[in-house]
Design an enzyme around this catalytic site. Sequence first.
Site, short mmCIF file in Angstrom:
data_model
loop_
_atom_site.label_atom_id
_atom_site.label_comp_id
_atom_site.label_asym_id
_atom_site.label_seq_id
_atom_site.Cartn_x
_atom_site.Cartn_y
_atom_site.Cartn_z
N TYR A 62 0.84 -1.21 0.00
CA TYR A 62 0.00 0.00 0.00
C TYR A 62 0.88 1.26 0.00
CZ TYR A 62 -2.90 3.79 1.78
OH TYR A 62 -3.50 5.01 1.95
N1 NAD Z 1 -8.63 6.92 5.66
C1 NAD Z 1 -7.35 7.14 5.99
O1 NAD Z 1 -6.99 7.10 7.19
C2 NAD Z 1 -6.33 7.48 4.93
C3 NAD Z 1 -5.01 7.81 5.33
C4 NAD Z 1 -4.07 8.13 4.35
C5 NAD Z 1 -4.44 8.15 3.01
N2 NAD Z 1 -5.72 7.83 2.65
C6 NAD Z 1 -6.06 7.87 1.22
O2 NAD Z 1 -7.21 8.69 1.05
C7 NAD Z 1 -7.96 8.25 -0.07
C8 NAD Z 1 -9.42 8.08 0.32
O3 NAD Z 1 -9.52 7.16 1.38
P1 NAD Z 1 -10.88 6.89 2.16
O4 NAD Z 1 -10.52 6.63 3.58
O5 NAD Z 1 -11.88 7.93 1.85
O6 NAD Z 1 -11.28 5.48 1.51
P2 NAD Z 1 -12.66 5.00 0.85
O7 NAD Z 1 -12.49 3.56 0.54
O8 NAD Z 1 -13.81 5.42 1.71
O9 NAD Z 1 -12.70 5.86 -0.48
C9 NAD Z 1 -12.11 5.46 -1.70
C10 NAD Z 1 -13.09 5.77 -2.79
O10 NAD Z 1 -12.50 5.47 -4.06
C11 NAD Z 1 -13.43 4.68 -4.83
N3 NAD Z 1 -12.62 3.84 -5.73
C12 NAD Z 1 -11.75 2.87 -5.38
N4 NAD Z 1 -11.18 2.32 -6.47
C13 NAD Z 1 -11.70 3.00 -7.55
C14 NAD Z 1 -11.51 2.91 -8.96
N5 NAD Z 1 -10.67 2.01 -9.50
N6 NAD Z 1 -12.21 3.76 -9.75
C15 NAD Z 1 -13.06 4.66 -9.24
N7 NAD Z 1 -13.29 4.79 -7.90
C16 NAD Z 1 -12.61 3.96 -7.07
C17 NAD Z 1 -14.23 3.91 -3.80
O11 NAD Z 1 -15.49 3.46 -4.27
C18 NAD Z 1 -14.37 4.93 -2.69
O12 NAD Z 1 -15.50 5.77 -2.86
C19 NAD Z 1 -7.28 6.97 -0.56
O13 NAD Z 1 -6.43 7.30 -1.63
C20 NAD Z 1 -6.47 6.52 0.65
O14 NAD Z 1 -5.36 5.75 0.27
C21 NAD Z 1 -6.67 7.49 3.57
#
Ligand code: NAD
Length: 327
Positions: free
Chosen positions: A141
């Site tokens: 990741y």
């Molecule tokens: N939540 C955390 O603590 C955290 C920390 C660091 C980074 N991030 C990053 O933040 C971003 C959002 O995370 P989140 O917590 O909202 O996760 P989440 O899973 O709620 O949101 C991800 C979204 O992307 C969509 N998605 C996934 N693959 C896709 C694809 N191939 N095409 C189109 N849509 C797609 C999903 O349906 C979802 O709505 C991610 O890139 C994650 O790596 C999150």
Amino acid sequence: MTWLITGGAGYIGAHVARVMTAAGERVVVLDDLSTGVAERLPATIPLVRGSLLDREAVDRTLAAHKVTGVVHLAAKKQVGESVEQPLRYYRENLHGLTVLLDGVVAAGVRRFLFSSSAAVYGVPDVELITERTPAVPINPYGETKLAGEWLVRATGQAHGIATGCLRYFNVAGAATPELADTGVFNIIPMFFDRISRGEAPRIFGDDYPTPDGTCIRDYIHVADLADAHLAAARRLAGQEGAGDLTVNIGRGEGVSVRELADLVAEVTGHRAGTVVEARRPGDAARAVASVGLIAEKLGWTASHGVREMVESAWEGWRLHHPATVVG
Ligand SMILES: NC(=O)c1ccc[n+]([C@@H]2O[C@H](COP(=O)([O-])OP(=O)(O)OC[C@H]3O[C@@H](n4cnc5c(N)ncnc54)[C@H](O)[C@@H]3O)[C@@H](O)[C@H]2O)c1
């Protein structure tokens, strides 16, 4: 400007979409709803259901909505799953990014903001993690996020695109209960999950070299994180040509797992105590952001505390798990 928010139906993306819209930005969302929820978005925000991996869907969306900037949040984000399914993570997170960037370059989009993560740093042994701390991810990741940053910067340089990479630390809380994180992958929902089953929240390791022996993390309220995206997007909008802004997003304050567990007990009123289990491989003793650079570059600092994160997350949990009984 019109911003495409990929992953805008996700936990963080829906907060970003709402904050940007409320601030007067035009926004369109591309999301395959693999983990996202359409109802998180108001009807006024157009939602295109499609995957990043589908170049036609990307091109159609960019053209139909005359997109001029992208906030790219769509990704798979579970560390453990990435160890078991590295090919899927590289395909979704890195190949998906190349497809999106191909579309961006072809459409002449000149602003690109990328969701990165503190996972790029791995397990550095430092008091505060600055943007100059070496990035040595320890799982697929984190690797996809670091390689994603490289790709974003290189594409920006080659094609005159203003870029930003936002390295989020531990995201928590919700602006409103319906926008809460419904997954059970981060520590606060994991605590709530145990409480809901009448079980004691688990602490993995209390023999770390920290004051109370448990790991120390930097928690950031998702509403603050969304505000930081708006500030970063506006900075990119005001910039001509290539140039990158890579910044940490956190509070710059460490909270131990034990302190967090105590706060969760106070907010939820549960009396189950905690159980201490063995350390998990790959957990750093301490991971706290230096937040000076983002304050200097964007004039942004976090305004919500950890108690607000726990309280708002708990309201969200109870909305999504109405059967929860606390004892
Ligand atoms: N939540 C955390 O603590 C955290 C920390 C660091 C980074 N991030 C990053 O933040 C971003 C959002 O995370 P989140 O917590 O909202 O996760 P989440 O899973 O709620 O949101 C991800 C979204 O992307 C969509 N998605 C996934 N693959 C896709 C694809 N191939 N095409 C189109 N849509 C797609 C999903 O349906 C979802 O709505 C991610 O890139 C994650 O790596 C999150």
